[in-house]
Design a protein around this motif. Sequence first.
Motif, short mmCIF file in Angstrom:
data_model
loop_
_atom_site.label_atom_id
_atom_site.label_comp_id
_atom_site.label_asym_id
_atom_site.label_seq_id
_atom_site.Cartn_x
_atom_site.Cartn_y
_atom_site.Cartn_z
N HIS A 45 16.60 -14.35 68.45
CA HIS A 45 16.62 -14.53 69.46
C HIS A 45 15.77 -14.44 70.28
N ALA A 46 15.30 -12.86 69.54
CA ALA A 46 13.94 -12.38 70.65
C ALA A 46 12.49 -13.23 69.94
N VAL A 51 13.37 -4.32 70.33
CA VAL A 51 12.77 -6.20 70.63
C VAL A 51 13.99 -6.70 69.66
N VAL A 52 13.61 -6.66 68.89
CA VAL A 52 13.37 -6.52 67.21
C VAL A 52 15.33 -6.73 67.41
N LYS A 69 19.57 -12.08 65.27
CA LYS A 69 18.71 -11.29 66.01
C LYS A 69 17.40 -11.56 66.22
N ARG A 128 13.21 -15.51 72.87
CA ARG A 128 12.82 -14.28 74.87
C ARG A 128 11.37 -14.37 74.82
N PHE A 180 9.48 -10.81 78.85
CA PHE A 180 9.03 -10.50 77.36
C PHE A 180 8.72 -8.94 77.35
N GLY A 181 9.79 -7.84 76.77
CA GLY A 181 8.98 -6.73 76.17
C GLY A 181 9.04 -5.74 76.71
N PRO A 235 18.05 -7.28 70.72
CA PRO A 235 16.99 -8.54 71.19
C PRO A 235 17.56 -8.67 72.85
#
Length: 57
Positions: free
Chosen positions: A18-19, A43-44, A15, A22, A28-29, A47
């Motif tokens: 994956h984050a 986000v973590v 995960k 991005r 992002f975020g 994601p």
Amino acid sequence: MTEAALRQSKDKLSKLRHALHRVDEDNFGICKRCSKAIPIMRVVLMPQSPYCVNCAQ
Ligand SMILES: [Zn+2]
């Protein structure tokens, strides 16, 4: 370390990867719906979700 704990760690790691993948994206975020910043922990943990907690509901 038990097998379950190991599996959980691997899941967290994938995960995170994956984050991190991005991070290069401009949005992002940032929530795709309300354009507010999404807390990094969300986000973590999620994601794959482009929305903040409020908009994801
Ligand atoms: Zn939102």
